[in-house]
Design an enzyme around this catalytic site. Sequence first.
Site, PDB file in Angstrom:
ATOM      1  N   LYS A 119       0.835  -1.212   0.000  1.00 34.78           N
ATOM      2  CA  LYS A 119       0.000   0.000   0.000  1.00 34.78           C
ATOM      3  C   LYS A 119       0.857   1.243   0.000  1.00 34.78           C
ATOM      4  O   LYS A 119       0.481   2.256  -0.579  1.00 34.78           O
ATOM      5  CB  LYS A 119      -0.954  -0.002   1.194  1.00 34.78           C
ATOM      6  CG  LYS A 119      -2.110  -0.965   1.002  1.00 34.78           C
ATOM      7  CD  LYS A 119      -3.311  -0.612   1.840  1.00 34.78           C
ATOM      8  CE  LYS A 119      -4.457  -1.551   1.555  1.00 34.78           C
ATOM      9  NZ  LYS A 119      -5.567  -1.406   2.488  1.00 34.78           N
ATOM     10  N   LYS A 201      -3.781 -11.140  -7.241  1.00 31.34           N
ATOM     11  CA  LYS A 201      -5.028 -11.282  -6.485  1.00 31.34           C
ATOM     12  C   LYS A 201      -6.137 -10.413  -7.082  1.00 31.34           C
ATOM     13  O   LYS A 201      -5.863  -9.297  -7.519  1.00 31.34           O
ATOM     14  CB  LYS A 201      -4.737 -10.849  -5.039  1.00 31.34           C
ATOM     15  CG  LYS A 201      -5.847 -11.095  -4.058  1.00 31.34           C
ATOM     16  CD  LYS A 201      -5.511 -10.505  -2.711  1.00 31.34           C
ATOM     17  CE  LYS A 201      -5.795  -9.023  -2.663  1.00 31.34           C
ATOM     18  NZ  LYS A 201      -5.879  -8.446  -1.318  1.00 31.34           N
ATOM     19  N   LYS A 204     -10.199  -4.932  -5.373  1.00 33.54           N
ATOM     20  CA  LYS A 204     -11.103  -3.805  -5.650  1.00 33.54           C
ATOM     21  C   LYS A 204     -10.372  -2.666  -6.326  1.00 33.54           C
ATOM     22  O   LYS A 204     -10.937  -1.933  -7.114  1.00 33.54           O
ATOM     23  CB  LYS A 204     -11.585  -3.235  -4.306  1.00 33.54           C
ATOM     24  CG  LYS A 204     -12.749  -3.891  -3.689  1.00 33.54           C
ATOM     25  CD  LYS A 204     -13.078  -3.117  -2.414  1.00 33.54           C
ATOM     26  CE  LYS A 204     -13.801  -3.984  -1.442  1.00 33.54           C
ATOM     27  NZ  LYS A 204     -14.020  -3.329  -0.158  1.00 33.54           N
TER      28      LYS A 204
HETATM   29  P1  TYM Z   1     -10.460  -6.623   3.141  1.00 42.35           P
HETATM   30  O1  TYM Z   1     -11.562  -5.655   3.288  1.00 42.35           O
HETATM   31  O2  TYM Z   1      -9.330  -6.284   2.220  1.00 42.35           O
HETATM   32  O3  TYM Z   1     -11.028  -8.023   2.674  1.00 42.35           O
HETATM   33  C1  TYM Z   1     -12.071  -8.677   3.379  1.00 42.35           C
HETATM   34  C2  TYM Z   1     -11.862 -10.178   3.348  1.00 42.35           C
HETATM   35  O4  TYM Z   1     -11.830 -10.660   1.999  1.00 42.35           O
HETATM   36  C3  TYM Z   1     -10.660 -11.455   1.783  1.00 42.35           C
HETATM   37  N1  TYM Z   1     -10.236 -11.267   0.390  1.00 42.35           N
HETATM   38  C4  TYM Z   1     -10.043 -12.276  -0.471  1.00 42.35           C
HETATM   39  N2  TYM Z   1     -10.192 -13.601  -0.346  1.00 42.35           N
HETATM   40  C5  TYM Z   1      -9.932 -14.368  -1.439  1.00 42.35           C
HETATM   41  N3  TYM Z   1      -9.547 -13.862  -2.632  1.00 42.35           N
HETATM   42  C6  TYM Z   1      -9.384 -12.532  -2.812  1.00 42.35           C
HETATM   43  N4  TYM Z   1      -9.009 -12.050  -3.995  1.00 42.35           N
HETATM   44  C7  TYM Z   1      -9.642 -11.667  -1.704  1.00 42.35           C
HETATM   45  N5  TYM Z   1      -9.598 -10.335  -1.521  1.00 42.35           N
HETATM   46  C8  TYM Z   1      -9.955 -10.108  -0.239  1.00 42.35           C
HETATM   47  C9  TYM Z   1      -9.651 -10.885   2.773  1.00 42.35           C
HETATM   48  O5  TYM Z   1      -8.627 -11.832   3.061  1.00 42.35           O
HETATM   49  C10 TYM Z   1     -10.508 -10.595   3.978  1.00 42.35           C
HETATM   50  O6  TYM Z   1     -10.699 -11.749   4.759  1.00 42.35           O
HETATM   51  N6  TYM Z   1      -7.690  -5.921   7.232  1.00 42.35           N
HETATM   52  C11 TYM Z   1      -8.896  -6.542   6.722  1.00 42.35           C
HETATM   53  C12 TYM Z   1     -10.148  -6.124   7.461  1.00 42.35           C
HETATM   54  C13 TYM Z   1     -10.047  -6.295   8.929  1.00 42.35           C
HETATM   55  C14 TYM Z   1     -10.105  -7.523   9.632  1.00 42.35           C
HETATM   56  C15 TYM Z   1      -9.985  -7.189  11.012  1.00 42.35           C
HETATM   57  C16 TYM Z   1     -10.239  -8.866   9.246  1.00 42.35           C
HETATM   58  C17 TYM Z   1      -9.917  -5.295   9.831  1.00 42.35           C
HETATM   59  N7  TYM Z   1      -9.870  -5.828  11.102  1.00 42.35           N
HETATM   60  C18 TYM Z   1     -10.010  -8.171  11.986  1.00 42.35           C
HETATM   61  C19 TYM Z   1     -10.254  -9.837  10.232  1.00 42.35           C
HETATM   62  C20 TYM Z   1     -10.135  -9.492  11.594  1.00 42.35           C
HETATM   63  C21 TYM Z   1      -9.071  -6.150   5.273  1.00 42.35           C
HETATM   64  O7  TYM Z   1      -8.614  -5.118   4.845  1.00 42.35           O
HETATM   65  O8  TYM Z   1      -9.866  -7.012   4.566  1.00 42.35           O
END
Ligand code: TYM
Length: 335
Positions: A119, A201, A204
């Site tokens: 990032k 990957k 978004k």
């Molecule tokens: P975020 O918002 O980027 O993504 C949410 C969830 O989706 C999964 N994910 C994917 N899984 C498979 N293939 C993909 N291409 C893909 N893109 C995203 C992510 O692994 C995630 O599980 N930091 C986290 C949010 C967060 C969080 C937490 C998660 C904040 N606090 C505490 C768990 C526990 C995030 O940015 O996810």
Amino acid sequence: MADGLSKKRILSGIQPSGEGIFTLGNYIGAVRNWSRMQEEFDCAYFIADLHSITVRQDPKMLKQQTLSAFALLLACGIDPEKNLVFVQSHVHEHAELGWIMSCYSQFGELSRMTQFKDKSSKHADNVNAGLFTYPALMAADILLYQADLVPVGADQKQHLEFTRDVATRFNNLYGEVFKLPEPYIPPMGAKIMSLQEPDKKMSKSDPNPKSKVFILDEENVILKKFKSAVTDSETEVVYREGKDGINNLMTIYASITGGTYDEIAQEFAGKGYGDFKVCVGQCVADELKPVREEYARLMQDKKYVEELMKKGAENAGYVASRTLNKVKKKVGLYL
Ligand code: TYM
């Protein structure tokens, strides 16, 4: 929350920011599993809006997307009566414990986080302190609820390891304050890849609209995106090293239909990639149709959705405040 004595506790979060709210990657890697876990476990799911502001957001859009993301979680089958469902910034304990956790996080370990490195290279003009301490806030999110399991996609594994390290450090200093959480990374679909560059990957933030499918995409858009998915110059639908595009499509198909790679290879034996792409696109469109419909229904009644948000925050705050008070006492804050 349901009976916390007998059920294991699950917690996970998702960011509301970015075009299209949730991608197919978010759905298969995370959200779909969340709704499946709600019968067996005591679950807490939240919209991670505080994490989103580590990257500059349009304020109006962020607000709107937070409501949409919350409604979309419900539309994906997460039941607010059975689980804690809330918005992170509505529960002030997250920011408070986040600060405390950042005081127990080391510069060196935060510097090693691959998501920070990614990032900060993408947003070189805004490498802010929040982006750097992001994992400390994520640790707080998890530890506040004494979660046993955290269902996430593969990209969050390093943050989970960090959470365990910080929790262990804290427990070694002050006694058993935090439960050590385990990641739950699904055996299939933990990393859904871009439809255009299948060695990357699905994300978004990818500028190429054909690279990603959104949960709210209409059927014809979904079918079109799958039709233009990048594959290879062979013709056989089979899972094999070097066939990243086909491997990704097979993973998506297997995740949704529940079949194995061998079964898929048999189903499409003698058929070309064209037929396969149509079937994958159709099964994704069919899977997402009821989600889209339920989302549209919920968004007609924003007051109801806001009411659920408010209730969710109250219930989550109750659980979170117990852990936070314990932590504050341990570190010597005057209560
Ligand atoms: P975020 O918002 O980027 O993504 C949410 C969830 O989706 C999964 N994910 C994917 N899984 C498979 N293939 C993909 N291409 C893909 N893109 C995203 C992510 O692994 C995630 O599980 N930091 C986290 C949010 C967060 C969080 C937490 C998660 C904040 N606090 C505490 C768990 C526990 C995030 O940015 O996810």
